[in-house]
Scaffold this motif. Structure first.
Motif, PDB file in Angstrom:
ATOM      1  N   ALA A  95       0.844  -1.522  -0.108  1.00 37.50           N
ATOM      2  CA  ALA A  95       0.043   0.035   0.026  1.00 37.50           C
ATOM      3  C   ALA A  95       0.862   1.360   0.138  1.00 37.50           C
ATOM      4  O   ALA A  95       1.014   2.082  -0.519  1.00 37.50           O
ATOM      5  N   SER A  96       2.161   1.345   0.508  1.00 37.94           N
ATOM      6  CA  SER A  96       2.739   2.149   0.929  1.00 37.94           C
ATOM      7  C   SER A  96       3.677   2.671  -1.031  1.00 37.94           C
ATOM      8  O   SER A  96       3.831   4.052  -1.075  1.00 37.94           O
ATOM      9  N   ILE A  97       3.404   1.975  -1.934  1.00 39.79           N
ATOM     10  CA  ILE A  97       3.967   2.064  -3.659  1.00 39.79           C
ATOM     11  C   ILE A  97       2.548   2.100  -3.988  1.00 39.79           C
ATOM     12  O   ILE A  97       3.216   3.638  -4.823  1.00 39.79           O
ATOM     13  N   ARG A  98       1.687   1.957  -3.766  1.00 34.28           N
ATOM     14  CA  ARG A  98       0.452   1.526  -4.501  1.00 34.28           C
ATOM     15  C   ARG A  98      -0.533   2.136  -3.986  1.00 34.28           C
ATOM     16  O   ARG A  98      -0.584   3.465  -5.471  1.00 34.28           O
ATOM     17  N   ILE A  99      -0.195   3.376  -3.019  1.00 36.06           N
ATOM     18  CA  ILE A  99      -1.303   4.377  -3.095  1.00 36.06           C
ATOM     19  C   ILE A  99      -0.975   5.651  -2.278  1.00 36.06           C
ATOM     20  O   ILE A  99      -0.824   6.579  -2.977  1.00 36.06           O
ATOM     21  N   GLY A 100       0.779   5.182  -1.723  1.00 35.68           N
ATOM     22  CA  GLY A 100       1.818   5.822  -1.598  1.00 35.68           C
ATOM     23  C   GLY A 100       2.222   7.078  -2.460  1.00 35.68           C
ATOM     24  O   GLY A 100       2.357   8.528  -2.422  1.00 35.68           O
ATOM     25  N   LEU A 101       2.387   6.206  -3.149  1.00 32.79           N
ATOM     26  CA  LEU A 101       3.546   6.952  -4.284  1.00 32.79           C
ATOM     27  C   LEU A 101       2.178   7.821  -5.683  1.00 32.79           C
ATOM     28  O   LEU A 101       2.520   7.982  -6.560  1.00 32.79           O
ATOM     29  N   TYR A 102       1.055   6.563  -5.584  1.00 25.69           N
ATOM     30  CA  TYR A 102      -0.079   7.109  -6.805  1.00 25.69           C
ATOM     31  C   TYR A 102       0.455   8.907  -6.786  1.00 25.69           C
ATOM     32  O   TYR A 102       0.243   9.039  -7.937  1.00 25.69           O
ATOM     33  N   ASP A 103       0.151   9.507  -6.008  1.00 23.94           N
ATOM     34  CA  ASP A 103       0.098  11.097  -6.383  1.00 23.94           C
ATOM     35  C   ASP A 103       0.729  11.325  -7.216  1.00 23.94           C
ATOM     36  O   ASP A 103       0.611  12.195  -8.458  1.00 23.94           O
ATOM     37  N   SER A 104       2.834  11.253  -6.621  1.00 25.52           N
ATOM     38  CA  SER A 104       3.413  11.417  -7.254  1.00 25.52           C
ATOM     39  C   SER A 104       3.747  10.682  -8.863  1.00 25.52           C
ATOM     40  O   SER A 104       4.602  11.524  -9.881  1.00 25.52           O
ATOM     41  N   VAL A 105       3.293  10.194  -8.637  1.00 20.29           N
ATOM     42  CA  VAL A 105       3.828   8.868 -10.484  1.00 20.29           C
ATOM     43  C   VAL A 105       2.264   9.636 -11.341  1.00 20.29           C
ATOM     44  O   VAL A 105       3.045  10.087 -11.942  1.00 20.29           O
ATOM     45  N   LYS A 106       1.393  10.206 -10.725  1.00 29.20           N
ATOM     46  CA  LYS A 106       0.097  10.964 -11.545  1.00 29.20           C
ATOM     47  C   LYS A 106       0.756  12.301 -11.289  1.00 29.20           C
ATOM     48  O   LYS A 106       0.520  12.307 -13.217  1.00 29.20           O
ATOM     49  N   GLN A 107       1.849  12.840 -10.896  1.00 29.75           N
ATOM     50  CA  GLN A 107       2.415  14.160 -11.233  1.00 29.75           C
ATOM     51  C   GLN A 107       3.576  13.821 -12.513  1.00 29.75           C
ATOM     52  O   GLN A 107       3.510  15.032 -13.657  1.00 29.75           O
ATOM     53  N   LEU A 108       4.131  13.039 -12.501  1.00 29.60           N
ATOM     54  CA  LEU A 108       4.769  12.989 -13.737  1.00 29.60           C
ATOM     55  C   LEU A 108       4.098  12.648 -14.506  1.00 29.60           C
ATOM     56  O   LEU A 108       5.141  13.058 -15.561  1.00 29.60           O
TER      57      LEU A 108
END
Length: 303
Positions: A95-108
């Protein structure tokens, strides 16, 4: 919504990662019996080569509540939480990767445009989901095998502890055994992410402030789409070495032996678990983010 007010400054990636993993663990603690019920129903009726793999023919599970009652009656209530340690390890990573990084990856994916399109959201969800599976797969394999393990005196146990399970799988099946079922798991999580995480991102305010049933609606769509892959993933990850040649062979064998309805075994507990998990996790996630940002702001001011 009752709770902490949103922070006046953007939430940092570190806070998102930590709060996502923690919130997922809280959700897992509450919904784990439903997940165990789902796994038992999914592997019921499977032909296995070993009595230590699968459900004994003498045990018949019927429905989600009947399955939970049967597990408590025959094995004790503790068996509903068999595999919890690996489950919490999985959520803290996954969840830390799937959800926690979601906004950052979306911005990329969004780039300088600043406005995230549906394609950007889908790509971000699939990217973080696939990355999370690749990293957390060993914990998922151990969790599923513990949940599938029937704790009866007449049945030989495959594993007796979480660390022993990791070592045993690596020794008997090689390092690849810890990543068994990665491909169907990536496909399953891509479907769930597109149905669940992206939907949550779009209707976040409705989920948190207006209608919690929206989360169950998203969970229903995700379960319908992902259930066939989920059943194959569970059986393939739980299988003894050499029982199936591949995940596709597992699916074909299941279709030939049990018919197409086998792909929806464990549908109700899967839906109930996913819907309730969504509500608990995302509401807790938002509140943890706000609490952590308050602490961070207080610390920054004091410094």
């Amino acid at each position: 919504m009752v709770g902490l007010k949103p922070s006046s400054i953007p939430v940092t990636p570190g806070v998102q990662i930590l709060s996502a993993g923690t919130a997922a663990c809280i959700a897992d603690l509450i919904t784990f019996p439903l997940d165990t019920s789902k796994v038992r129903l999914q592997i019921q009726g499977e032909t296995t080569r070993s009595s230590a793999v699968g459900v004994p023919k003498s045990i018949k599970y019927r429905g989600v509540w009947g399955t939970i009652a049967a597990i408590v009656r025959t094995e004790g209530p503790g068996s509903l939480y068999s595999g919890l340690v690996a489950g919490l390890q999985r959520q803290m990573i996954f969840a830390s990767i799937r959800i926690g990084l979601y906004d950052s990856v979306k911005q990329l994916y969004t780039g300088e445009n600043g406005h995230a399109s549906m394609v950007d959201r889908l790509l971000a969800g699939c990217t973080t989901g696939a990355l999370a599976v690749l990293v957390a797969q060993p914990t998922d394999v151990v969790k599923v095998r513990f949940q599938a393990q029937v704790n009866l005196r007449c049945v030989t146990k495959r594993y007796h502890g979480t660390l022993q399970a990791y070592r045993s799988i690596a020794r008997e099946e090689g390092i690849r055994g810890l990543w068994k079922g990665t491909c169907p798991n990536i496909v399953r999580n891509a479907i769930v992410n597109c149905s669940e995480l992206v939907t949550y991102d779009i209707i976040k305010e409705a989920i948190l402030r207006k209608n919690l049933l929206t989360a169950f609606g998203a969970g229903f769509c995700a379960t319908v789409a992902a259930s066939p892959v989920d059943v194959v993933k569970t059986r393939y990850m739980n299988s003894a070495p050499g029982h199936y040649k591949s995940a596709l062979n597992c699916a074909w064998t299941m279709l030939n032996n049990e018919g197409p309805t086998a792909f929806y075994k464990g549908f109700l507990p899967s839906y109930l678990r996913l819907g309730s998990w969504n509500v608990i996790m995302f509401v807790t996630y938002e509140q943890l983010q706000r609490a952590m940002m308050i602490v961070k702001q207080s610390y920054d001011r004091a410094a």
